[in-house]
Design an enzyme around this catalytic site. Structure first.
Site, short mmCIF file in Angstrom:
data_model
loop_
_atom_site.label_atom_id
_atom_site.label_comp_id
_atom_site.label_asym_id
_atom_site.label_seq_id
_atom_site.Cartn_x
_atom_site.Cartn_y
_atom_site.Cartn_z
N TYR A 55 -0.06 3.18 -3.38
CA TYR A 55 -1.03 4.26 -3.23
C TYR A 55 -0.46 5.44 -2.47
CZ TYR A 55 -4.21 0.19 -3.76
OH TYR A 55 -4.85 -0.95 -4.15
N ARG B 197 0.81 -1.23 0.00
CA ARG B 197 0.00 0.00 0.00
C ARG B 197 0.84 1.28 0.00
NH1 ARG B 197 -2.88 1.40 3.64
NH2 ARG B 197 -4.46 2.41 2.39
N CYS C 7 14.85 -4.42 -4.02
CA CYS C 7 15.62 -3.52 -4.88
C CYS C 7 14.73 -2.60 -5.69
CB CYS C 7 16.55 -4.33 -5.76
SG CYS C 7 17.66 -5.31 -4.76
N GLU C 8 14.08 -1.68 -5.01
CA GLU C 8 13.22 -0.66 -5.61
C GLU C 8 13.26 0.54 -4.67
OE1 GLU C 8 11.02 -0.91 -8.30
OE2 GLU C 8 11.22 -3.07 -8.68
#
Ligand code: PLP
Length: 423
Positions: free
Chosen positions: A321, A317, A347-348
């Site tokens: 969002y 979430r 890895c983001e």
């Protein structure tokens, strides 16, 4: 922040507890990351909602996608709830959990023939039809089976639910439902179909709605449509007002069940129909926490990071969002707090659970992410080959494991190495 805790969470001797169990003990017993759900909180929410609409004949259909663990479904079935499903998979879960198919409504824009057959076979309460073509397909499938399909037409009332655009569903630019002018035509078509039985009308305008006005507007339009249908001798037995009731994640002032009922019921006073609701988040959102452990404290050039063992694959979430959820230390420490970005190992750069949160923590500490009961585990994935978390249902001083932690081996169980020809 402690005084904002929900009834199911308290601090005792410095340690956070859910119902009668302290979270440190639960983390030791089941490991982290770990989803915990409070039975008492789910039941409280269910009873609060049903009490508010008790003056009308009603059925509360829990929206399975919010949290689809069969233990949760079984709990709601035991309270007399029906279910709002959006796939054949969810129908199978409901049946496995002992849910009554005669209390199941089937929503969604993409029902396949196989799903229609499965639901007709099970004898569900109704199909919430979202397009004219779906109606034609359903008629054909029901005819092949020699059955009549109970149908509600999902109308799109074109109201702005004032929520995140990804979870607004009742605007005509959204893919959901049938706009009012066409809906009347779809009802006329359905009336002439041998294997279709018209039973209702429904809308679902969005999620995490915190104002009454969008509901009031939608219900007013729905009531006008029901009158128009009556003029054409199309009589229905139920009105389904969808879900979407918001909860408090931060400082929202969500509408109470009483305020909701006061906004919608008077507008339906002239209609004798049974009322169906499809709440998901409201029933489970604040009954759940995600328990995670701090692996590393990292000091970057500009920011401090608390790297925890839960990640966006466990709870998407915040990433998806931009959602805010409280993150609180399980044990309070008598030391000054620092601002941390609470991030996972994925890895983001979008892999965060909270940004710029003041916390007094050390490596190894436990954190609880609140409001994690809805759209938490049910949206989780195995991204980065991370086994999904375990889930535990708390009932007073008892803890029941309702989903084992996944093993790494299970992640590639269905894969195989292709026997490529030698080159
Ligand atoms: C998702 C959904 C719900 C539940 O929404 P909440 O915001 O969780 O209450 C209800 N009805 C339909 C058709 C849905 O798609």
């Amino acid at each position: 922040m402690d005084n904002e805790f929900l009834a199911c969470l308290q601090r005792s001797n410095g340690c956070l507890r859910m119902e009668a169990l302290d979270l440190e003990t639960l983390a030791d017993r089941y490991g982290t990351p770990l989803y915990l759900y409070s039975r008492a909180e789910m039941e409280r929410a269910f009873h609060a909602l049903t009490a508010a609409i008790a003056s009308r004949e009603h059925l509360v259909c829990y929206a399975v996608k919010a949290n689809s663990n069969i233990a949760i479904l079984s709990l709601f079935a035991g309270l007399g709830a029906g279910f709002d499903i959006v796939s054949g998979g969810e129908l199978a879960r409901v049946l496995r959990a002992g849910g009554n198919p005669k209390k199941v409504v089937f929503s969604g824009v993409g029902k396949t023939r196989a799903e229609m057959r499965q639901a007709l076979q099970a004898g569900i309460l109704c199909f919430n039809v979202e397009s004219a073509n779906e109606l034609v397909r359903l008629q054909a499938v029901a005819a092949e089976m020699g059955l009549r399909a109970p149908v509600s037409v999902r109308v799109n009332p074109d109201v702005d639910p004032k929520t995140h655009p990804y979870i607004a569903t009742g605007l005509t630019r959204n893919k959901f439902g049938i706009a009012f002018p066409q809906a009347l035509e779809v009802y006329r078509q359905a009336k002439g179909m041998q294997n279709i039985q018209l039973v209702g009308i429904d809308f679902h305008i969005g999620s995490q709605i915190t104002e009454t006005q969008p509901y009031a507007d939608a219900v007013e339009r729905l009531a006008a449509m029901v009158e128009a249908l009556r003029h054409e001798r199309i009589e229905l037995s139920h009105l389904d007002l969808g879900g979407g009731l918001g909860i408090r994640y931060r400082d929202e002032q969500p509408i109470t069940p009483q305020q909701y009922a006061a906004a919608v019921l008077p507008r339906l006073a002239k209609l004798p129909h049974k009322i169906i609701l499809e709440p998901g988040r409201y029933l489970v959102g604040n009954a759940g926490v995600l328990l995670t452990r701090v692996e590393h404290l990292k000091r970057g050039a500009q920011k401090r990071f608390a790297v925890v063992d839960a990640a966006m694959n466990d709870l998407i979430r915040p990433a998806l969002y931009d959602a805010y959820q409280h993150v609180v230390p399980v044990r309070s420490r008598p030391m000054p707090s620092q601002n941390y970005d609470i991030v996972g190992p994925v890895c983001e750069s979008g892999d965060f659970l909270g940004l710029e949160r003041p916390l007094a923590i050390e490596e190894g500490d436990l954190l609880a992410v609140l409001g994690a009961g809805a759209y938490g585990f049910s949206m989780s994935s195995n991204y980065n080959s991370r086994p999904r978390a375990a889930e535990v249902l708390i009932d007073g001083s008892e803890a029941h494991i309702i989903r084992q932690r996944e093993s790494v081996e299970s992640l590639f169980e269905l894969e195989s190495i292709a026997p490529l020809a030698a080159k």
